[in-house]
Design an enzyme around this catalytic site. Structure first.
Site, PDB file in Angstrom:
ATOM      1  N   ARG A 190     -23.854 -14.288   8.656  1.00  0.00           N
ATOM      2  CA  ARG A 190     -24.114 -12.682   8.235  1.00  0.00           C
ATOM      3  C   ARG A 190     -24.223 -12.771   6.819  1.00  0.00           C
ATOM      4  NH1 ARG A 190     -20.448  -9.030   7.407  1.00  0.00           N
ATOM      5  NH2 ARG A 190     -19.300  -9.940   8.946  1.00  0.00           N
ATOM      6  N   TYR A 235     -44.321   5.302   6.346  1.00  0.00           N
ATOM      7  CA  TYR A 235     -43.963   4.976   7.695  1.00  0.00           C
ATOM      8  C   TYR A 235     -42.767   5.895   8.264  1.00  0.00           C
ATOM      9  CZ  TYR A 235     -42.075   1.941  11.311  1.00  0.00           C
ATOM     10  OH  TYR A 235     -41.931   1.316  12.451  1.00  0.00           O
ATOM     11  N   ASP A 286     -42.796  -0.353  -0.131  1.00  0.00           N
ATOM     12  CA  ASP A 286     -42.940  -1.050   1.104  1.00  0.00           C
ATOM     13  C   ASP A 286     -44.372  -1.908   0.991  1.00  0.00           C
ATOM     14  OD1 ASP A 286     -44.004  -1.597   3.851  1.00  0.00           O
ATOM     15  OD2 ASP A 286     -42.801   0.148   4.535  1.00  0.00           O
ATOM     16  N   LYS A 333     -45.099  -7.699  10.817  1.00  0.00           N
ATOM     17  CA  LYS A 333     -46.546  -7.513  10.918  1.00  0.00           C
ATOM     18  C   LYS A 333     -47.121  -9.011  10.142  1.00  0.00           C
ATOM     19  CE  LYS A 333     -45.123  -3.549  11.966  1.00  0.00           C
ATOM     20  NZ  LYS A 333     -44.763  -2.564  11.153  1.00  0.00           N
TER      21      LYS A 333
HETATM   22  C1  LIG Z   1     -43.633  -1.553  11.211  1.00  0.00           C
HETATM   23  C2  LIG Z   1     -43.450  -0.941   9.910  1.00  0.00           C
HETATM   24  C3  LIG Z   1     -42.001  -0.860   9.142  1.00  0.00           C
HETATM   25  C4  LIG Z   1     -40.967  -1.073  10.153  1.00  0.00           C
HETATM   26  O1  LIG Z   1     -40.731  -2.513  10.491  1.00  0.00           O
HETATM   27  P1  LIG Z   1     -40.074  -3.126  11.658  1.00  0.00           P
HETATM   28  O2  LIG Z   1     -40.384  -4.418  11.567  1.00  0.00           O
HETATM   29  O3  LIG Z   1     -40.794  -2.506  12.872  1.00  0.00           O
HETATM   30  O4  LIG Z   1     -38.330  -2.306  11.618  1.00  0.00           O
HETATM   31  C5  LIG Z   1     -41.967  -0.481   7.867  1.00  0.00           C
HETATM   32  N1  LIG Z   1     -43.036  -0.211   7.192  1.00  0.00           N
HETATM   33  C6  LIG Z   1     -44.261  -0.073   7.736  1.00  0.00           C
HETATM   34  C7  LIG Z   1     -45.295   0.146   6.697  1.00  0.00           C
HETATM   35  C8  LIG Z   1     -44.477  -0.536   9.037  1.00  0.00           C
HETATM   36  O5  LIG Z   1     -45.651  -0.725   9.314  1.00  0.00           O
END
Ligand SMILES: *Cc1c(COP(=O)(O)O)cnc(C)c1O
Length: 391
Positions: A59, A112, A183, A208
């Site tokens: 952790r 998001y 992000d 992603k």
């Molecule tokens: C999918 C997504 C997230 C969240 O990520 P997870 O891995 O699904 O928790 C955050 N920001 C963007 C732009 C996303 O497309």
């Protein structure tokens, strides 16, 4: 624009430990352990006093996660990276580490959805937030309050892929002592490096493009050593949303092919987007490389390339026409998420949210595509056939 060869080298860099023999493994090991045992109590105490710098408990840190973290930090030109069990875990960790009751967060651009929902949840802990869709630096500055502690950026933004002037906003925030977090899931560090233009923290949904195969959920946060201090101690260790060793190993494997995958996503998405831009059933394509005017200039200035996720508006912007097109697609799968090898389609329309979409500033009849690696021709044929239904 070609991908920086230095980034290709980072992605491919050997992360297997040299065991001193005549040969070494090509792939790093999966260190599937929850804890690390120490030779002496004194060593254990030293480890406990600095869990970030020692392997004590998974952790806190794990060598398999660290292999991925070193690569992501290097790609973002950041000093420190931690990986998380999801992108949302990384986002939660940033918000919980740096915000306190009385603070305000400003979200700039379409953001998001779950990140905004989390901000709504934080209201019960005394954290307020606003969203601004006015992206000019002066408008962002005007939306700052004296209690604003954090500005959250997503550029290109969710669903409509508009660009904020990231360097200018970062400079304004830095001058006012406001933290910025971006992000960067859409661009990945291949196409945009926010820390290099003054942003304080970068988060990723590594689910992603970074992992890239729709086979794991992961997140990452990258920042300076100074900001990683509280982020590691609070949001990471106490939040507990870490990435398990096997998932970290898969993420690391995905990073090795990130440059070639993205180059192909970029080229094919551009062909699909250009096809749609010329189609009579399409009102407008939202893709940063097709943006014009000031938006286009920003896109060329800030992005070294564009990825495979974009959206378009149907000329007839109704739920029924969206449903008709989506149900006619055969190559595109219908589903959430994006950034994998398969092409995906989805829409924010659900047949009863017209007023919500208007409130969020989203156009009607929007369809979002994630262009995978099937090649552009079969995808264009698929869309052509599906759009013919609207004729
Ligand atoms: C999918 C997504 C997230 C969240 O990520 P997870 O891995 O699904 O928790 C955050 N920001 C963007 C732009 C996303 O497309």
């Amino acid at each position: 624009m070609p991908i920086d060869p230095a980034d290709v080298a980072i992605c491919l860099e050997d992360e297997a430990p040299d065991e001193g023999g005549a040969s070494t493994p090509m792939a790093p090991p999966i260190v599937q352990t929850s804890l690390f045992s120490f030779r002496s109590f004194q060593d254990l105490l030293a480890g406990l006093a600095d869990e970030g710098g020692h392997h004590v408990y998974t952790r806190g840190s794990n060598p398999t996660a660290e292999a991925a973290e070193r690569k992501i930090a290097a790609l973002e030109r950041g000093e420190a990276c931690r990986t998380f069990g999801s992108g949302m875990a990384a986002i939660s960790a940033v918000l919980s580490s740096f915000l306190a009751a009385g603070d305000h967060v400003l979200f700039v651009n379409h953001t998001y959805g779950p990140a905004l929902q989390l901000a709504g949840h934080l209201e019960r802990f005394g954290v307020a937030h606003d969203v601004t869709l006015e992206l000019a630096p002066a408008a962002v500055e005007a939306a700052l309050r004296s209690e604003t502690r954090l500005v959250w950026l997503e550029s290109p933004g969710t669903m409509t892929f508009r660009l904020a002037d990231v360097p200018a906003i970062a400079a304004i925030c830095r001058e006012r002592g406001v933290l910025t977090c971006m992000d960067n899931s859409w661009s990945t560090p291949m196409f945009q490096k926010p820390l290099a233009v003054g942003v304080d923290i970068v988060v990723h949904s590594a689910t992603k493009y970074l992992a890239g195969h729709s086979d794991l959920v992961a997140g990452a946060a990258v920042t300076s050593e100074a900001l990683m201090g509280p982020l590691f101690e609070k949001g990471y260790m106490l939040g507990g949303g870490i990435l398990a060793p096997f998932e970290a190993w898969l993420l690391h494997r995905g990073l090795r092919t990130l440059p070639v995958r993205l180059a192909r996503h970029e080229a094919d998405a551009l062909r699909v987007a250009s096809f749609l831009a010329d189609h009579p059933a399409v009102r407008r394509v939202h893709h940063p490389a097709l943006a014009e005017g000031e938006e286009g200039e920003r896109s060329r200035r800030q992005l070294a390339g564009t990825s495979g996720l974009f959206s378009f508006e149907l000329a007839r912007g109704t739920f029924e026409s969206v449903r008709s097109v989506l149900d006619a697609l055969e190559r595109f799968h219908l589903g959430v998420s994006w950034g994998g090898v398969e092409s995906l389609a989805i829409s924010p329309e659900n047949g009863r949210n017209a007023s919500e979409l208007a409130e969020m500033g989203l156009p009607r009849g929007l369809i979002r595509l994630s262009v995978g690696l099937e090649g552009a021709d079969p995808l264009i044929d698929d869309l052509d056939r599906a759009l013919a239904r609207l004729a």
